[in-house]
Write an enzyme that holds these catalytic residues in place. Structure first.
Site, PDB file in Angstrom:
ATOM      1  N   ASP A 262      -1.274 -14.053  -2.639  1.00  0.00           N
ATOM      2  CA  ASP A 262      -2.563 -13.799  -2.003  1.00  0.00           C
ATOM      3  C   ASP A 262      -2.325 -13.134  -0.647  1.00  0.00           C
ATOM      4  O   ASP A 262      -1.553 -13.644   0.174  1.00  0.00           O
ATOM      5  CB  ASP A 262      -3.323 -15.118  -1.816  1.00  0.00           C
ATOM      6  CG  ASP A 262      -4.769 -14.884  -1.408  1.00  0.00           C
ATOM      7  OD1 ASP A 262      -5.610 -14.749  -2.302  1.00  0.00           O
ATOM      8  OD2 ASP A 262      -5.034 -14.827  -0.190  1.00  0.00           O
ATOM      9  N   ASN A 270     -10.832  -5.830   5.804  1.00  0.00           N
ATOM     10  CA  ASN A 270     -12.029  -5.165   5.273  1.00  0.00           C
ATOM     11  C   ASN A 270     -13.122  -5.064   6.331  1.00  0.00           C
ATOM     12  O   ASN A 270     -13.746  -4.007   6.512  1.00  0.00           O
ATOM     13  CB  ASN A 270     -12.565  -5.956   4.072  1.00  0.00           C
ATOM     14  CG  ASN A 270     -12.163  -5.314   2.744  1.00  0.00           C
ATOM     15  OD1 ASN A 270     -11.812  -4.145   2.698  1.00  0.00           O
ATOM     16  ND2 ASN A 270     -12.212  -6.083   1.684  1.00  0.00           N
ATOM     17  N   HIS A 275     -13.920  -0.808   4.003  1.00  0.00           N
ATOM     18  CA  HIS A 275     -13.448  -1.041   2.642  1.00  0.00           C
ATOM     19  C   HIS A 275     -12.439   0.003   2.161  1.00  0.00           C
ATOM     20  O   HIS A 275     -11.608  -0.290   1.313  1.00  0.00           O
ATOM     21  CB  HIS A 275     -14.644  -1.101   1.680  1.00  0.00           C
ATOM     22  CG  HIS A 275     -15.461  -2.348   1.840  1.00  0.00           C
ATOM     23  ND1 HIS A 275     -15.057  -3.564   1.354  1.00  0.00           N
ATOM     24  CD2 HIS A 275     -16.645  -2.566   2.468  1.00  0.00           C
ATOM     25  CE1 HIS A 275     -15.964  -4.489   1.648  1.00  0.00           C
ATOM     26  NE2 HIS A 275     -16.933  -3.908   2.331  1.00  0.00           N
ATOM     27  N   ASP A 279      -8.974  -0.907   0.425  1.00  0.00           N
ATOM     28  CA  ASP A 279      -8.446  -0.327  -0.822  1.00  0.00           C
ATOM     29  C   ASP A 279      -7.040   0.219  -0.615  1.00  0.00           C
ATOM     30  O   ASP A 279      -6.167   0.067  -1.476  1.00  0.00           O
ATOM     31  CB  ASP A 279      -9.366   0.796  -1.303  1.00  0.00           C
ATOM     32  CG  ASP A 279     -10.678   0.276  -1.867  1.00  0.00           C
ATOM     33  OD1 ASP A 279     -10.783  -0.950  -2.096  1.00  0.00           O
ATOM     34  OD2 ASP A 279     -11.595   1.089  -2.083  1.00  0.00           O
ATOM     35  N   GLU A 306      -7.862  -9.829  -3.790  1.00  0.00           N
ATOM     36  CA  GLU A 306      -6.587  -9.595  -3.089  1.00  0.00           C
ATOM     37  C   GLU A 306      -5.494 -10.503  -3.645  1.00  0.00           C
ATOM     38  O   GLU A 306      -4.520 -10.795  -2.963  1.00  0.00           O
ATOM     39  CB  GLU A 306      -6.758  -9.823  -1.584  1.00  0.00           C
ATOM     40  CG  GLU A 306      -7.032 -11.250  -1.159  1.00  0.00           C
ATOM     41  CD  GLU A 306      -8.501 -11.623  -1.139  1.00  0.00           C
ATOM     42  OE1 GLU A 306      -8.831 -12.613  -0.465  1.00  0.00           O
ATOM     43  OE2 GLU A 306      -9.321 -10.937  -1.776  1.00  0.00           O
TER      44      GLU A 306
END
Length: 386
Positions: A262, A270, A275, A279, A306
């Site tokens: 994680d 973010n 965003h 990405d 994630e």
């Protein structure tokens, strides 16, 4: 003695080449991203022109027809191999484009300096066997693990072509009265050449349409099984393949390790950078994960926003942890940047090992997930499960 009507065969072979050209042009126009179809169309055009030139011996200069016809027919085979290579998404190999050159040199010698039809037939047919062999070699592996009907069709075409050209060599050498290529319009060797062209051009579009359909199915399957952003396995595909891998490992009495990873503080990235930055972080991390697990039999997937998972069939948890520690070090030594701003990227991981022959993937996953929870509770940027 004539056993086939040569003019009829030649006309039908020419018609087949035009139909083949039309099919490949249609496929190319509807799939412009598949460059292979352009080369296959060029192959049919070159073969059609070669047949026309051979038929033009009666009303065009003989020397011109022989040499230019040989060039067109030989390079149509090279284009066929090249197009097949592109359809299989293999790197371009220009070496086999040189293969016809010695044949063309000998053909010129036995046309201009020492006219000898038998020598031309033998040299041309032997080179055709070699070029078709390249084509067959490009088909050495099926696109789909379960096999390929298209490959069977195309290998049949290649086998027929090789067999016919070897037979033409035999007819020319053993039966000189059938000297072959267009000296006697009714010779068996000439009939074989046109009959071979007819079969070749009739089956090629069918085989390549089937091959393209198989590649399209594989592409759609890949899209269904892989995450669009990271190109790792999707959650569903990862779970299915993990079950299979565990079953095989247990049969071989191999250990299995699973890591759930994680990314730490991903929501802050973010929120702070947008965003698009998020990405990019996911893509960057997926590339690093692929790189640092490349030397192991790892199965990788993105199983959440994630959250990633790695299954190592055949490795213990201790052996798997080496790859995770190496990934940690790589992220610290090579931090990523977004718009020139360095972003520190760390991860928490839970690691579990299959230690009971009765265990299944669900049990292994729960153990790894519990270890991940402990890693997060203990400050993140760490590995739990050892």
């Amino acid at each position: 003695m004539d056993w086939l009507d040569i003019p009829t065969l030649a006309f039908v072979a020419q018609f087949a080449s035009i139909v083949s050209l039309a099919v490949f042009v249609y496929l190319w126009r509807n799939n412009p991203q598949v460059k292979a179809f352009a080369w296959l169309a060029a192959c049919s055009l070159s073969m059609s022109l070669g047949i026309f030139l051979i038929l033009g011996l009666r009303f065009l200069p003989v020397t011109f027809c022989i040499l230019s016809g040989n060039i067109c027919l030989m390079y149509s085979g090279v284009m066929l191999a090249h197009g097949t290579r592109l359809l299989y998404l293999r790197p371009v190999n220009w070496l086999y484009w040189l293969t016809p050159l010695p044949m063309l040199g000998f053909s010129g010698y036995f046309t201009l300096i020492t006219p000898d039809v038998s020598a031309r037939v033998v040299i041309y047919s032997a080179t055709a066997v070699l070029v078709t062999g390249y084509f067959a070699f490009e088909l050495r592996r099926p696109l789909h693990p379960a096999g390929s009907n298209a490959r069977i069709v195309l290998l049949t075409v290649a086998s027929i072509d090789i067999a016919v050209n070897l037979l033409r060599v035999w007819l020319t050498l053993v039966h000189p009265q059938h000297q072959g290529l267009l000296t006697s319009v009714g010779s068996n060797a000439t009939a074989l050449a046109f009959l071979n062209g007819l079969l070749y051009l009739s089956l090629l579009p069918l085989g390549f349409m089937m091959l393209h359909d198989e590649r399209l199915q594989l592409h759609l399957q890949h899209q269904a099984d892989h995450d669009d952003l990271t190109q790792l396995l999707s959650r569903r595909a990862f779970m299915e393949r993990a079950e299979q891998a565990i079953s095989q490992a247990l049969q071989r009495r191999h250990s299995v390790a699973l890591a759930i990873i994680d990314l730490d503080w991903f929501k802050q990235i973010n929120d702070g950078y947008g965003h698009l930055a998020g990405d990019y972080v996911l893509e960057f991390f997926a590339r690093m994960l692929l790189r640092e697990t490349s030397g192991s039999p790892a199965l990788l997937g993105r199983i959440g926003g994630e959250e990633f998972a790695v299954l190592w069939p055949g490795l213990s948890a201790k052996e798997a942890s080496i790859h995770l520690y190496r990934l940690q070090n790589s992220l610290k030594s090579s931090p990523m940047e977004w718009d020139g701003i360095p972003i520190s990227l760390t991860f928490s991981s839970g690691l579990a090992e299959l230690n009971d022959n009765q265990q299944k993937f669900d049990t292994l996953y729960r153990h790894a997930d519990a270890q991940l929870y402990l890693a997060k509770e203990n400050g993140r940027d760490c590995l739990f499960g050892m």
